[in-house]
Enzyme design. Structure first.
Site, PDB file in Angstrom:
ATOM      1  N   GLY A  10       0.781  -1.737  -0.228  1.00  0.00           N
ATOM      2  CA  GLY A  10       0.043   0.040  -0.367  1.00  0.00           C
ATOM      3  C   GLY A  10       1.278   1.767  -0.022  1.00  0.00           C
ATOM      4  N   GLN A  11      -0.302   2.241  -0.141  1.00  0.00           N
ATOM      5  CA  GLN A  11       0.897   3.349   0.156  1.00  0.00           C
ATOM      6  C   GLN A  11       2.162   3.711   0.861  1.00  0.00           C
ATOM      7  OE1 GLN A  11      -1.010   7.271  -1.912  1.00  0.00           O
ATOM      8  NE2 GLN A  11      -2.530   7.107  -0.502  1.00  0.00           N
ATOM      9  N   TYR A  60      -9.057  -0.962   4.801  1.00  0.00           N
ATOM     10  CA  TYR A  60     -10.122  -1.268   3.637  1.00  0.00           C
ATOM     11  C   TYR A  60     -10.283   0.546   3.314  1.00  0.00           C
ATOM     12  CZ  TYR A  60     -13.549  -1.467   0.664  1.00  0.00           C
ATOM     13  OH  TYR A  60     -15.388  -1.486  -0.316  1.00  0.00           O
ATOM     14  N   THR A  61      -9.881   1.105   1.691  1.00  0.00           N
ATOM     15  CA  THR A  61      -9.287   2.417   2.295  1.00  0.00           C
ATOM     16  C   THR A  61     -10.320   2.881   0.851  1.00  0.00           C
ATOM     17  OG1 THR A  61      -7.994   1.990   0.455  1.00  0.00           O
ATOM     18  CG2 THR A  61      -7.165   2.713   2.909  1.00  0.00           C
ATOM     19  N   TYR A  98      -3.072   2.628  11.743  1.00  0.00           N
ATOM     20  CA  TYR A  98      -3.387   3.487  11.316  1.00  0.00           C
ATOM     21  C   TYR A  98      -4.955   3.933  11.694  1.00  0.00           C
ATOM     22  CZ  TYR A  98       1.790   3.754  10.411  1.00  0.00           C
ATOM     23  OH  TYR A  98       3.428   3.801  10.755  1.00  0.00           O
ATOM     24  N   THR A 100      -7.604   7.265  10.745  1.00  0.00           N
ATOM     25  CA  THR A 100      -7.949   8.254   9.982  1.00  0.00           C
ATOM     26  C   THR A 100      -8.592   9.546  10.624  1.00  0.00           C
ATOM     27  OG1 THR A 100      -9.337   8.382   7.824  1.00  0.00           O
ATOM     28  CG2 THR A 100     -10.783   7.187   9.413  1.00  0.00           C
ATOM     29  N   TYR A 124     -16.453   3.703   6.168  1.00  0.00           N
ATOM     30  CA  TYR A 124     -14.817   3.387   5.643  1.00  0.00           C
ATOM     31  C   TYR A 124     -15.050   4.237   8.015  1.00  0.00           C
ATOM     32  CZ  TYR A 124     -10.055   5.180   5.783  1.00  0.00           C
ATOM     33  OH  TYR A 124      -9.261   4.790   6.373  1.00  0.00           O
ATOM     34  N   LYS A 128     -13.034   2.233  10.743  1.00  0.00           N
ATOM     35  CA  LYS A 128     -11.610   2.557  11.476  1.00  0.00           C
ATOM     36  C   LYS A 128     -12.092   2.710  12.724  1.00  0.00           C
ATOM     37  CE  LYS A 128      -8.484   2.938   9.415  1.00  0.00           C
ATOM     38  NZ  LYS A 128      -6.980   2.306   9.343  1.00  0.00           N
TER      39      LYS A 128
HETATM   40  N1  LIG Z   1      -5.304   7.063   1.860  1.00  0.00           N
HETATM   41  C1  LIG Z   1      -5.991   8.009   2.517  1.00  0.00           C
HETATM   42  O1  LIG Z   1      -6.036   9.400   2.520  1.00  0.00           O
HETATM   43  C2  LIG Z   1      -5.574   7.658   3.929  1.00  0.00           C
HETATM   44  C3  LIG Z   1      -6.405   9.273   4.693  1.00  0.00           C
HETATM   45  C4  LIG Z   1      -6.243   8.874   6.294  1.00  0.00           C
HETATM   46  C5  LIG Z   1      -5.989   7.463   7.459  1.00  0.00           C
HETATM   47  N2  LIG Z   1      -5.491   6.765   6.283  1.00  0.00           N
HETATM   48  C6  LIG Z   1      -5.120   5.494   6.838  1.00  0.00           C
HETATM   49  O2  LIG Z   1      -3.391   5.264   6.949  1.00  0.00           O
HETATM   50  C7  LIG Z   1      -3.248   3.956   7.064  1.00  0.00           C
HETATM   51  C8  LIG Z   1      -2.368   4.081   5.756  1.00  0.00           C
HETATM   52  O3  LIG Z   1      -3.230   4.117   4.243  1.00  0.00           O
HETATM   53  P1  LIG Z   1      -2.651   3.761   2.559  1.00  0.00           P
HETATM   54  O4  LIG Z   1      -3.284   5.255   1.632  1.00  0.00           O
HETATM   55  O5  LIG Z   1      -1.067   3.413   2.619  1.00  0.00           O
HETATM   56  O6  LIG Z   1      -3.732   2.646   2.286  1.00  0.00           O
HETATM   57  P2  LIG Z   1      -4.106   1.956   0.633  1.00  0.00           P
HETATM   58  O7  LIG Z   1      -2.881   2.518   0.372  1.00  0.00           O
HETATM   59  O8  LIG Z   1      -5.410   1.562   0.469  1.00  0.00           O
HETATM   60  O9  LIG Z   1      -3.064   0.336   1.334  1.00  0.00           O
HETATM   61  C9  LIG Z   1      -3.730  -0.429   1.586  1.00  0.00           C
HETATM   62  C10 LIG Z   1      -3.151  -1.800   2.039  1.00  0.00           C
HETATM   63  O10 LIG Z   1      -3.587  -3.045   2.720  1.00  0.00           O
HETATM   64  C11 LIG Z   1      -3.873  -3.937   1.943  1.00  0.00           C
HETATM   65  N3  LIG Z   1      -5.412  -5.247   2.282  1.00  0.00           N
HETATM   66  C12 LIG Z   1      -6.682  -4.232   1.876  1.00  0.00           C
HETATM   67  N4  LIG Z   1      -7.025  -5.006   2.066  1.00  0.00           N
HETATM   68  C13 LIG Z   1      -6.807  -6.764   2.144  1.00  0.00           C
HETATM   69  C14 LIG Z   1      -7.122  -8.147   3.022  1.00  0.00           C
HETATM   70  N5  LIG Z   1      -8.111  -8.410   3.049  1.00  0.00           N
HETATM   71  N6  LIG Z   1      -6.161  -8.615   4.305  1.00  0.00           N
HETATM   72  C15 LIG Z   1      -4.406  -8.033   3.565  1.00  0.00           C
HETATM   73  N7  LIG Z   1      -4.759  -6.436   3.655  1.00  0.00           N
HETATM   74  C16 LIG Z   1      -5.189  -6.443   2.366  1.00  0.00           C
HETATM   75  C17 LIG Z   1      -4.411  -3.883   0.481  1.00  0.00           C
HETATM   76  O11 LIG Z   1      -3.960  -4.248  -0.136  1.00  0.00           O
HETATM   77  P3  LIG Z   1      -4.502  -4.611  -1.837  1.00  0.00           P
HETATM   78  O12 LIG Z   1      -3.938  -3.393  -3.009  1.00  0.00           O
HETATM   79  O13 LIG Z   1      -3.897  -5.744  -2.715  1.00  0.00           O
HETATM   80  O14 LIG Z   1      -5.935  -4.382  -1.639  1.00  0.00           O
HETATM   81  C18 LIG Z   1      -3.447  -2.741   0.134  1.00  0.00           C
HETATM   82  O15 LIG Z   1      -1.736  -3.103   0.461  1.00  0.00           O
HETATM   83  C19 LIG Z   1      -5.054   2.966   7.062  1.00  0.00           C
HETATM   84  O16 LIG Z   1      -5.165   2.874   7.920  1.00  0.00           O
HETATM   85  C20 LIG Z   1      -5.531   4.356   6.378  1.00  0.00           C
HETATM   86  O17 LIG Z   1      -7.105   4.092   6.982  1.00  0.00           O
HETATM   87  C21 LIG Z   1      -5.428   6.407   4.921  1.00  0.00           C
END
Ligand SMILES: NC(=O)c1ccc[n+]([C@@H]2O[C@H](COP(=O)([O-])OP(=O)(O)OC[C@H]3O[C@@H](n4cnc5c(N)ncnc54)[C@H](OP(=O)(O)O)[C@@H]3O)[C@@H](O)[C@H]2O)c1
Length: 295
Positions: A10-11, A60-61, A98, A100, A124, A128
């Site tokens: 993921g990111q 699950y984002t 982490y 949100t 979502y 969280k």
């Molecule tokens: N993105 C944002 O703007 C944002 C904002 C606030 C907080 N956050 C929080 O920051 C954290 C990191 O977010 P991010 O942006 O890095 O998220 P991301 O890029 O969507 O990465 C999430 C990871 O979780 C994996 N994943 C999803 N479903 C899964 C499952 N069933 N089993 C195992 N792995 C699974 C995904 O794999 P696949 O790609 O294969 O599905 C991906 O590698 C999270 O806790 C998120 O809630 C994010």
């Protein structure tokens, strides 16, 4: 130190995989090697690694899709963190997890503190919040880092989308009434690793919930404007004008908070670390795509 990193593609997880390397042996996995919707699978993965630290970057984002898949979002975001926290407690490991800004409804009109009452507006955000509560109830040592508007330049994401639209359209209308903290995932990963570098004992001492996001705040419109200004290949842009627009012009399945910026002073005071202002981080992030590749 034995570190188990979940979600390394993921990111944030991708950056963590790099920044955690100097700290010890990093075991990293992601879906499908681990399925965060499967409780047995989670327990087995943790027990097989016997980590000192578990870092959960999975989630699950898909904010809009979650409205039609609430059960899956709840399993991954709501229940899985609690299982990780239980396993961590049994092994006397610490959990870094982490969350949100979307746990808030955005009605406060000023940056949110950890003590402000959450009130999620969408599936979502609710899932969280349940994940946070499950970690807190497990009774072990943890850091929950609530962050906001995470971006990466590696693939997809807001910055790449804006650059792509600017090459396809003459005008761009961007939401100007949603405000948050753009957070470069690399900065978040670096800060996490620096906290860990100071020792697990420090995390145990300061176990709790913290806000950690890019400094300052911006609307999506402000953010997009700066992305276009910093574009290293401006000559490829077709865009003539970027205009502010209200959220109501872009109906989406999930309702989003309008002002969900986070106040990070509790994290800063506790750990002596601060993420740079979002504008400065964006400059650093975009420098990476402006330099010619060496190979
Ligand atoms: N993105 C944002 O703007 C944002 C904002 C606030 C907080 N956050 C929080 O920051 C954290 C990191 O977010 P991010 O942006 O890095 O998220 P991301 O890029 O969507 O990465 C999430 C990871 O979780 C994996 N994943 C999803 N479903 C899964 C499952 N069933 N089993 C195992 N792995 C699974 C995904 O794999 P696949 O790609 O294969 O599905 C991906 O590698 C999270 O806790 C998120 O809630 C994010």
């Amino acid at each position: 130190m034995n570190l188990l990193l979940l979600g390394n593609t993921g990111q944030l997880g991708w950056e963590l995989q790099r920044s955690l390397q100097p700290l010890g042996v990093v075991t990293a996995c992601d879906y499908p090697e681990i399925n965060m919707a499967d409780a047995d699978n989670i327990r087995k993965a943790v027990q097989a690694c016997h980590p000192d630290v578990i870092i959960n970057a999975t989630a699950y984002t898909a904010v809009d899709k979650a409205e039609s898949e609430p059960e899956l979002a709840e399993a991954i975001n709501g229940r899985a963190p609690g299982l990780l926290a239980e396993e961590a407690r049994k092994l006397k490991a610490v959990l870094i997890h982490y969350s949100t800004d979307y746990v808030f409804d955005g009605n406060k009109g000023a940056p949110y503190f950890e003590t402000d009452l959450p009130h999620p507006l969408n599936v979502y955000g609710a899932s969280k919040l349940h994940g946070e509560q499950a970690v807190q109830q497990a009774g072990g040592d943890y850091l929950i880092l609530r962050t906001s508007w995470v971006y990466s330049l590696r693939q997809g994401g807001f910055v790449n989308k804006v650059l792509e639209w600017a090459r396809q359209q003459d005008t761009l209308r961007m939401v100007a009434d949603q405000v948050g903290n753009p957070t470069w995932c690399r900065m978040l990963a670096e800060a996490t690793s620096q906290v860990l570098a100071a020792g697990v004992g420090r995390i145990r001492k300061h176990s709790g919930l913290y806000h950690l996001s890019g400094g300052g705040f911006a609307s999506r419109y402000d953010w997009a404007k700066l992305i276009l200004e910093l574009d290293p290949k401006k000559s490829e842009q077709k865009i003539k004008e970027i205009m502010p627009a209200p959220t109501s012009d872009f109906p989406t399945p999930a309702q989003r908070p309008l002002f969900s910026a986070l106040d990070c002073s509790h994290f800063e005071a506790t750990f002596g670390l601060q993420l740079p202002d979002w504008t400065k981080a964006l400059i650093y992030a975009m420098e990476g795509i402006s330099r010619p590749r060496l190979l």
